[in-house]
Design a protein around this motif. Structure first.
Motif, short mmCIF file in Angstrom:
data_model
loop_
_atom_site.label_atom_id
_atom_site.label_comp_id
_atom_site.label_asym_id
_atom_site.label_seq_id
_atom_site.Cartn_x
_atom_site.Cartn_y
_atom_site.Cartn_z
N ALA A 168 51.25 -37.17 48.47
CA ALA A 168 51.21 -36.57 47.30
C ALA A 168 50.08 -35.84 47.02
O ALA A 168 50.10 -34.70 46.49
CB ALA A 168 51.48 -37.65 46.05
N TYR A 197 54.16 -32.20 37.61
CA TYR A 197 53.50 -33.48 37.82
C TYR A 197 53.01 -34.05 37.00
O TYR A 197 52.89 -35.05 36.38
CB TYR A 197 52.39 -33.36 39.20
CG TYR A 197 51.82 -34.37 39.74
CD1 TYR A 197 52.43 -35.21 40.59
CD2 TYR A 197 50.57 -34.74 39.12
CE1 TYR A 197 51.57 -36.30 41.09
CE2 TYR A 197 49.75 -35.71 39.60
CZ TYR A 197 50.16 -36.68 40.26
OH TYR A 197 49.61 -37.79 40.83
N TYR A 200 54.66 -27.07 40.65
CA TYR A 200 54.26 -28.39 41.24
C TYR A 200 53.28 -28.82 40.08
O TYR A 200 53.61 -30.10 39.68
CB TYR A 200 53.80 -28.40 42.61
CG TYR A 200 53.54 -29.44 43.07
CD1 TYR A 200 54.24 -30.04 43.86
CD2 TYR A 200 52.38 -30.47 42.71
CE1 TYR A 200 53.99 -31.32 44.59
CE2 TYR A 200 52.11 -31.67 43.26
CZ TYR A 200 53.00 -32.05 44.44
OH TYR A 200 52.71 -33.32 44.90
N ASP A 224 49.66 -32.47 49.34
CA ASP A 224 50.35 -31.23 48.89
C ASP A 224 49.74 -30.57 47.82
O ASP A 224 50.15 -29.16 47.77
CB ASP A 224 51.82 -31.79 48.42
CG ASP A 224 52.89 -30.96 48.99
OD1 ASP A 224 53.27 -30.77 50.29
OD2 ASP A 224 53.63 -30.24 48.03
N SER A 226 60.70 -32.10 50.39
CA SER A 226 59.84 -31.33 51.23
C SER A 226 60.67 -30.76 52.41
O SER A 226 60.36 -29.44 52.85
CB SER A 226 58.98 -32.24 51.99
OG SER A 226 57.98 -32.89 51.03
N GLN A 283 59.53 -31.64 44.21
CA GLN A 283 58.61 -32.45 44.91
C GLN A 283 57.68 -32.97 43.86
O GLN A 283 57.47 -34.29 44.27
CB GLN A 283 57.63 -31.47 45.72
CG GLN A 283 58.06 -31.61 47.24
CD GLN A 283 57.12 -30.64 48.21
OE1 GLN A 283 56.45 -29.83 47.49
NE2 GLN A 283 56.57 -31.15 49.40
N GLY A 343 58.91 -36.23 42.39
CA GLY A 343 58.75 -37.30 43.29
C GLY A 343 57.47 -37.94 43.49
O GLY A 343 57.15 -39.25 43.38
N ALA A 344 56.38 -37.14 43.26
CA ALA A 344 55.10 -37.47 43.51
C ALA A 344 54.55 -38.14 42.13
O ALA A 344 53.50 -39.20 42.09
CB ALA A 344 54.04 -36.09 43.63
N ASN A 400 55.59 -33.47 56.12
CA ASN A 400 55.72 -34.43 55.32
C ASN A 400 56.84 -35.45 55.70
O ASN A 400 57.00 -36.91 55.31
CB ASN A 400 55.98 -34.08 53.83
CG ASN A 400 54.69 -33.36 53.22
OD1 ASN A 400 53.86 -33.66 53.48
ND2 ASN A 400 55.36 -32.45 52.22
N PHE A 425 60.71 -37.17 47.16
CA PHE A 425 59.32 -36.03 47.46
C PHE A 425 59.80 -35.81 48.90
O PHE A 425 59.56 -34.34 49.33
CB PHE A 425 58.01 -36.99 47.52
CG PHE A 425 56.88 -36.13 47.94
CD1 PHE A 425 56.01 -35.18 47.00
CD2 PHE A 425 56.39 -36.24 49.38
CE1 PHE A 425 55.04 -34.56 47.74
CE2 PHE A 425 55.40 -35.35 49.84
CZ PHE A 425 54.72 -34.64 48.70
#
Length: 471
Positions: free
Chosen positions: A32, A69, A65, A35, A100, A119, A122-123, A180, A96
């Motif tokens: 995480a 996040y 992203y 990325d 990816s 992504q 998920g992170a 990933n 994640f």
């Protein structure tokens, strides 16, 4: 981040192996964190792969992203605390990893942006659950050490990101995301077998997901206005509407936070002065750092025409300074106030941006032009970021330390997103000499923002703290 473990219901075999749990959750946290940095070096290659894409549109590969996040980190962490951290960790890691693969398979910019958003979701789920699972599986006497290792893995990802991105992008930009997959799959299998579950013993109210959405809209609309300002014009109605949407969504977010039983940000926490100053400081510092970092990368690739691997290697001395000066800051903290250390980090970051603005020229001159700026910025990050993150929660009640850590990391991600948007707003579609001048303006703006953050950091030296009424 606090190592205090809340009351939990444990679903584990009696033979829990803390070292194995640490290895699994740290590997997922590494992905995480990696990325966040690895895509910066691939940015130019992505632009060439998607013909006719503007810098403003391309910036959403990074900003989509970061904003997602930031908005989801707290509510998804709270949901996992309530319904099961192991299930949340497996879901986050699985999402994640699958996202990816979707990133690598993308054939257009906006499909890539959507995959990056997945992504980030998920992170945002795996990061807080990884820490909660680690604390639950580790005996009390080993928790501080385990948390330090877990946090150090993030620093390692920051240092490895530029080099890994440069190496992989030489193969193709798809490898930046494909790397990933094997780590994610192995971590999923291992986590399912060895990590014990945990959850809150007492269920609180559901987190404010609508508030998280409003926060994402507010930051996203502001980023859109900055990104498109040169293309649309500051007086264009679309720019005005974007700014209005940002203001309205931000106001609604704060209104929801004031009345919701489980808001994204508890307003009472901001009455803790060290916490409030730390969030302001880390936000502005992150704006400056993100703008300066991407400007340096784009200068080497677009002006000096460095290849991806050469760019990654050229960037790497900066991140390597971070763990060194984080250690220096930790030792100095016994004699020097945290505010002074963080403020010094801001000044170093500003000095790095100013040096690059004044000394980097059209002809490649890495050793005396670009390298000193990377080193000064890396020193600044090492002094400022760990100090700000650690100091933010020191005066919070133990029951709020995990939430406080998540909020300041959210502030950091919002700052990173707006830093990228600041670059786009100043550079736009500039080419040739105008492009070099615009990059200089970004470095100047980054230096000014970093210097503005310095006096805010001095608020960490205060000793008169108001604790939240809800504590």
């Amino acid at each position: 981040m606090s190592a205090t473990l809340p009351a939990v219901e444990v679903h584990a075999s009696p033979e829990v192996r803390p070292g194995a749990v640490l290895a699994v959750v740290s590997s997922a946290a590494f992905l995480a964190s990696l990325d966040l940095f690895i895509v910066n070096v691939a940015f130019e290659h992505l632009g060439r792969s998607f013909q006719g894409v503007s810098l403003a549109d391309l910036s959403w590969v990074l900003n989509g992203y970061a904003i997602t996040y930031a908005a989801l980190l707290i509510p998804l962490g709270r949901l996992a605390d309530r319904f099961g951290r192991k299930a949340g960790f497996l879901l986050g890691l699985g999402l994640f990893t699958a996202a990816s693969a979707a990133c690598a398979a993308s054939t257009g910019l906006w499909s890539l942006v959507l995959s990056r958003i997945a992504q980030a979701a998920g992170a945002a789920l795996l990061t807080p659950t990884s820490l909660g699972l680690l604390l639950n599986a580790t005996p009390p006497e080993g928790r501080t050490r385990a948390v330090r290792i877990w946090a150090a893995v993030g620093s390692l990802a920051a240092a490895a990101g530029p080099v890994a991105g440069g190496l992989l992008v030489e193969l193709s930009w798809q490898w930046v995301f494909l790397v990933n997959l094997p780590v994610g799959i192995v971590a999923l299998i291992a986590a399912a077998r060895i990590i014990p579950d945990s959850r809150e013993a007492v269920h609180g109210p559901l987190p404010d997901l609508l508030g998280a959405g409003l926060l994402g809209i507010a930051v996203g609309a502001l980023s859109l206005a900055l990104d498109k300002a040169q293309e649309w014009g500051w007086s264009d109605g679309r720019t005005g509407v974007s700014l209005l949407v940002s203001i309205v969504a931000g106001g609604l977010f704060w209104w929801r936070s004031s009345g919701h039983p489980a808001p994204v940000i508890e307003p009472a926490l901001l009455r803790v002065r060290t916490f409030a100053w730390a969030n302001l400081g880390v936000f502005l510092f992150s704006v400056a750092f993100a703008a300066s970092l991407l400007t340096g990368i784009l200068w080497m690739q677009q002006v000096w025409h460095y290849a991806g691997l050469r760019t990654g290697l050229a960037v790497s001395p900066g991140p390597l300074m971070v763990p060194v000066f984080a250690t220096v800051a930790q030792r100095l903290s016994r004699r020097v106030g945290a505010g002074w250390l963080a403020a010094a980090g801001c000044v170093f970051c500003a000095a790095g941006a100013l040096h690059s603005m004044m000394r980097v020229g059209a002809e490649p001159d890495y050793l005396t032009g670009m390298l000193p700026g990377w080193l000064l910025t890396g020193i600044g990050v090492g002094l400022a970021i760990p100090t700000l993150l650690a100091s933010a929660t020191v005066d919070l009640p133990p029951a709020r330390s995990a939430t406080g850590s998540a909020i300041i990391n959210m502030s950091r991600q919002v700052g990173m997103a707006l830093g990228v948007s600041l670059l786009v707003a100043l550079v736009g579609g500039s080419v040739g000499g105008a492009l070099r001048a615009a990059f200089g303006h970004v470095w100047m703006a980054a230096a000014v923002v970093a210097l503005c953050a310095a006096p805010l950091c001095l608020g960490l030296n205060t000793s008169r703290i108001r604790t939240p009424s809800s504590a």
